[in-house]
Write a protein that holds these residues in place. Structure first.
Motif, PDB file in Angstrom:
ATOM      1  N   GLU A  25      10.754 -11.561  -2.543  1.00 11.57           N
ATOM      2  CA  GLU A  25      11.543 -10.972  -3.767  1.00 11.57           C
ATOM      3  C   GLU A  25      12.105  -9.950  -3.330  1.00 11.57           C
ATOM      4  N   LYS A  26      13.295  -9.758  -3.667  1.00 11.75           N
ATOM      5  CA  LYS A  26      14.264  -8.873  -2.931  1.00 11.75           C
ATOM      6  C   LYS A  26      14.131  -7.394  -3.757  1.00 11.75           C
ATOM      7  N   LEU A  27      13.940  -6.240  -3.112  1.00  9.21           N
ATOM      8  CA  LEU A  27      13.819  -5.055  -3.768  1.00  9.21           C
ATOM      9  C   LEU A  27      15.068  -4.300  -3.447  1.00  9.21           C
ATOM     10  N   THR A  28      14.924  -2.958  -4.104  1.00  4.79           N
ATOM     11  CA  THR A  28      16.053  -1.885  -3.995  1.00  4.79           C
ATOM     12  C   THR A  28      15.125  -0.697  -3.797  1.00  4.79           C
ATOM     13  N   PRO A  29      15.743   0.388  -3.257  1.00  5.95           N
ATOM     14  CA  PRO A  29      15.041   1.709  -3.059  1.00  5.95           C
ATOM     15  C   PRO A  29      14.482   2.073  -4.434  1.00  5.95           C
ATOM     16  N   LYS A  30      15.117   1.922  -5.450  1.00  2.57           N
ATOM     17  CA  LYS A  30      14.842   2.483  -6.711  1.00  2.57           C
ATOM     18  C   LYS A  30      13.415   1.642  -7.214  1.00  2.57           C
ATOM     19  N   ASP A  31      12.983   0.785  -6.352  1.00  2.00           N
ATOM     20  CA  ASP A  31      11.846  -0.095  -6.674  1.00  2.00           C
ATOM     21  C   ASP A  31      10.696   0.327  -5.822  1.00  2.00           C
ATOM     22  N   VAL A  32      10.796   1.368  -5.170  1.00  2.00           N
ATOM     23  CA  VAL A  32      10.075   1.733  -4.102  1.00  2.00           C
ATOM     24  C   VAL A  32       9.437   2.950  -4.533  1.00  2.00           C
ATOM     25  N   ASP A  33       7.977   3.282  -4.837  1.00  5.92           N
ATOM     26  CA  ASP A  33       7.361   4.143  -5.201  1.00  5.92           C
ATOM     27  C   ASP A  33       6.988   5.056  -3.976  1.00  5.92           C
ATOM     28  N   LEU A  34       7.774   6.175  -3.501  1.00  8.12           N
ATOM     29  CA  LEU A  34       7.373   6.789  -2.242  1.00  8.12           C
ATOM     30  C   LEU A  34       6.121   7.485  -2.367  1.00  8.12           C
ATOM     31  N   SER A  35       5.808   8.046  -3.579  1.00  9.32           N
ATOM     32  CA  SER A  35       4.621   8.975  -3.731  1.00  9.32           C
ATOM     33  C   SER A  35       3.317   8.207  -3.331  1.00  9.32           C
ATOM     34  N   CYS A  36       3.352   6.790  -3.143  1.00  2.00           N
ATOM     35  CA  CYS A  36       2.182   5.992  -2.964  1.00  2.00           C
ATOM     36  C   CYS A  36       2.264   5.562  -1.705  1.00  2.00           C
ATOM     37  N   ILE A  37       2.976   5.893  -0.869  1.00  2.00           N
ATOM     38  CA  ILE A  37       3.097   5.632   0.686  1.00  2.00           C
ATOM     39  C   ILE A  37       2.186   6.470   1.411  1.00  2.00           C
ATOM     40  N   ARG A  38       1.035   5.824   1.804  1.00  2.00           N
ATOM     41  CA  ARG A  38      -0.022   6.444   2.599  1.00  2.00           C
ATOM     42  C   ARG A  38      -0.268   5.865   4.181  1.00  2.00           C
ATOM     43  N   ARG A  39       0.214   4.600   4.174  1.00  2.00           N
ATOM     44  CA  ARG A  39       0.207   3.978   5.326  1.00  2.00           C
ATOM     45  C   ARG A  39       1.393   3.356   5.938  1.00  2.00           C
ATOM     46  N   ILE A  40       1.884   3.787   6.998  1.00  2.00           N
ATOM     47  CA  ILE A  40       3.227   3.249   7.509  1.00  2.00           C
ATOM     48  C   ILE A  40       2.951   2.531   8.933  1.00  2.00           C
ATOM     49  N   LEU A  41       3.612   1.631   9.204  1.00  2.00           N
ATOM     50  CA  LEU A  41       3.695   0.727  10.244  1.00  2.00           C
ATOM     51  C   LEU A  41       4.979   0.467  10.874  1.00  2.00           C
ATOM     52  N   VAL A  42       5.465   1.084  12.119  1.00  2.00           N
ATOM     53  CA  VAL A  42       6.698   0.871  12.751  1.00  2.00           C
ATOM     54  C   VAL A  42       6.426  -0.161  13.679  1.00  2.00           C
ATOM     55  N   ILE A  43       7.097  -1.098  13.751  1.00  2.00           N
ATOM     56  CA  ILE A  43       7.064  -2.422  14.481  1.00  2.00           C
ATOM     57  C   ILE A  43       8.409  -2.422  15.686  1.00  2.00           C
TER      58      ILE A  43
END
Length: 367
Positions: A25-43
């Motif tokens: 499902e394609k998302l846009t930046p408006k679909d991202v709730d930044l306040s809920c970002i607690r765990r981030i993975l960089v690959i």
């Protein structure tokens, strides 16, 4: 070579098969709730150290913009030690690609370990111009709610946030930062940096003391490495080292990596009191050694990125790559980039003379 060919064929076949099953499902930046970002993975499970170093501004920005988030890094077995004891990451996942080919169940166990973290956001930090099945597929398998990377052929199978590649010519560090800017808007990135462990500094100082290099000595590192057409001839490096120790009150240390093991046999130290052939060191110790150098001379190599990242003035020789994208940034560094792909020793000598004149403590030796 045969192994690589089989690997590439297998990857192309796997992409075709996955194309029948994976629909994102394609998302846009408006679909991202930044306040809920607690765990981030960089690959970026890459076998080139420079490519990992170039992601450090992204890691710094994640620390600054998501101060409460846990930041993890998925790196290859070869260079994962780069981030040991680093304040930029909280956790390191080590990918063992060849092991997974012969022991597929170990890959299943690895993926389960990653998915247990319940990542909110995963970055495919591969180059915007090159599709990496390994990075993209691992981003998908991570189970992260948001999976972001550059828009490339087949990336839509694995990512739900695709960033259009920029038409602008810019540094690779900015390329990685632009992934995050796609989500949060514009911001200034930090410098490329690698932290050096105090214990490794002490180890390097002890090693250099054994080589009769004091803390007051002006030490010039010469890295003889380089891949293919990026490599300056070994004879040029040795000629340059002889000229340096004949001309200035300084010492030279030749630095090399596993790929140069056979090549360094061709190095003859003309002045053993002022020239040193280093041992082969683990990456964290190599970082401390390049930091100790007062000047570092190198081609476009991982050691070049490491030198600049620890703050050592770096003279970079670019024979066959793009300095605007991969060159060291900052006034402390100098890049030599010829139009014909050739760099005479005399040109490098001229640049070194300029550098030495700006450093009062380095006196020219009387002949």
């Amino acid at each position: 070579m045969i192994f690589k060919q089989i690997e590439h064929m297998g990857k192309r076949l796997l992409v075709r098969i996955l194309g029948f099953f994976l629909k994102q499902e394609k998302l846009t930046p408006k679909d991202v709730d930044l306040s809920c970002i607690r765990r981030i993975l960089v690959i970026r499970q890459d076998d080139r150290i420079g490519n990992l170093i170039l992601t450090t501004p992204l890691l710094s920005a994640l620390r600054r913009l998501f101060p409460m988030a846990q930041v993890s890094y998925l790196a290859s077995k070869t260079f994962h030690t780069l981030f040991h004891n680093s304040t930029l990451v909280d956790q390191i996942f080590v990918a063992k690609k060849r092991q997974y080919i012969f022991h597929p169940l170990s890959l299943v166990s690895f993926i389960r370990k990653i998915r247990k973290q319940t990542f909110d956001l995963a970055f495919d930090a591969s180059d915007e111009n090159n599709f990496s099945l390994n990075n993209s597929f691992l981003a998908h398998l991570s189970g992260a709610k948001y999976r972001i990377g550059y828009e490339k052929p087949n990336s839509s199978l694995f990512l739900n946030l695709e960033v259009p590649p920029s038409p602008l010519r810019r540094h690779a560090a900015e390329m990685h930062l632009d992934l995050l800017r796609f989500l949060v808007g514009n911001f200034e990135g930090d410098d490329i940096r690698i932290e050096v462990d105090t214990e490794k500094r002490d180890r390097v100082e002890e090693y250099l003391n054994q080589k009769n290099v004091s803390t007051d000595d002006f030490l010039i590192g010469i890295n003889v490495g380089g891949r293919g057409k990026k490599r300056w001839d070994l004879e040029n490096f040795t000629q340059l080292a002889d000229w340096i120790t004949d001309s200035f009150d300084s010492k030279v240390i030749f630095i090399w990596g596993p790929e140069e093991k056979s090549m360094i046999k061709g190095i003859t130290l003309k002045n053993e009191e002022r020239q040193i052939l280093s041992d082969l060191f683990p990456l964290p110790v190599l970082a401390a050694l390049t930091e100790r150098c007062n000047l570092f001379i190198t081609g476009d190599t991982g050691a070049m990125h490491l030198s600049a990242a620890v703050g050592t003035p770096t003279l970079a020789l670019f024979l066959n790559s793009d300095p605007a994208k991969f060159g060291p940034q900052g006034k402390a560094h100098k890049i030599i980039y010829p139009s014909d792909g050739k760099i005479p020793v005399e040109i490098v000598k001229k640049e070194i003379k300029k550098i030495m004149k700006s450093r009062i403590q380095v006196k020219e030796r009387t002949q």
